[in-house]
Design a protein around this motif. Structure first.
Motif, PDB file in Angstrom:
ATOM      1  N   HIS A   2     -19.728 -37.509  20.520  1.00  0.00           N
ATOM      2  CA  HIS A   2     -19.703 -35.862  20.600  1.00  0.00           C
ATOM      3  C   HIS A   2     -19.968 -35.228  19.010  1.00  0.00           C
ATOM      4  N   ASP A   3     -20.118 -35.958  18.288  1.00  0.00           N
ATOM      5  CA  ASP A   3     -20.486 -35.521  16.910  1.00  0.00           C
ATOM      6  C   ASP A   3     -21.958 -35.635  16.666  1.00  0.00           C
TER       7      ASP A   3
ATOM      8  N   GLU B  16     -26.026 -31.160  20.464  1.00  0.00           N
ATOM      9  CA  GLU B  16     -25.212 -31.301  19.643  1.00  0.00           C
ATOM     10  C   GLU B  16     -23.746 -30.704  20.482  1.00  0.00           C
ATOM     11  N   GLY B  17     -22.454 -31.060  19.724  1.00  0.00           N
ATOM     12  CA  GLY B  17     -21.307 -30.958  20.419  1.00  0.00           C
ATOM     13  C   GLY B  17     -21.272 -31.103  21.742  1.00  0.00           C
TER      14      GLY B  17
END
Length: 151
Positions: free
Chosen positions: A4-5, A73-74
């Motif tokens: 997730h990072d 991203e995210g």
């Protein structure tokens, strides 16, 4: 660093050629597969990208090329497909705010079906088109990840 990072960003500039849509899909799918995104999630993103690119190839007759910008991203994948192919009047396309059921998709006019299919497989869809200028289709999908440790 967790999945997730992860941050991934790339852009493609393609001629308005139907044969190259497959290459764009393959490039995006390979990147997402390598990052550990599930097959089902990648299938939805591939379908959405196919519809967005297909709209450019079929309808943006003034465009010689178009751009695909991808950002992961995210835990979310955001894709923008932009052309300068003359645009259209968004009011002429039936509303796509809600995901249609498959039976409704089959009854839509040929000119608006791609956006409805796209809306059915993503969480957010924005279409900005200016007649005589061009079109931006932006969509996003929350990513689903393969279980940790699975190859």
């Amino acid at each position: 660093m967790s999945q997730h990072d992860m941050r991934l960003q790339f852009s493609l500039e393609l001629p308005r050629d139907a044969a190259l849509v497959r290459e764009a899909r393959r490039t995006l799918d390979g990147a997402l597969a390598g990052a550990g995104v599930t097959q089902e999630c990648r299938d939805d993103i591939r379908l959405a990208l196919t519809e967005a690119c297909g709209n450019v190839v079929s309808h943006a007759s003034l465009a010689s090329d178009y751009h695909i910008d991808v950002t992961v991203e995210g835990g979310e994948c955001v894709i923008e497909v932009t052309d300068d192919g003359g645009g259209f009047d968004p009011a002429r396309v039936p509303a796509v705010e809600t995901a249609p059921v498959v039976e409704e998709v089959g009854r839509l006019e040929e000119g608006g079906r791609g956006l409805h299919v796209l809306a059915a497989v993503v969480e957010k869809l924005d279409v900005v088109s200016v007649e005589d200028t061009g079109t931006l289709v932006r969509f996003s999908k929350h990513l689903a990840w393969e279980p940790a440790g699975r190859e």
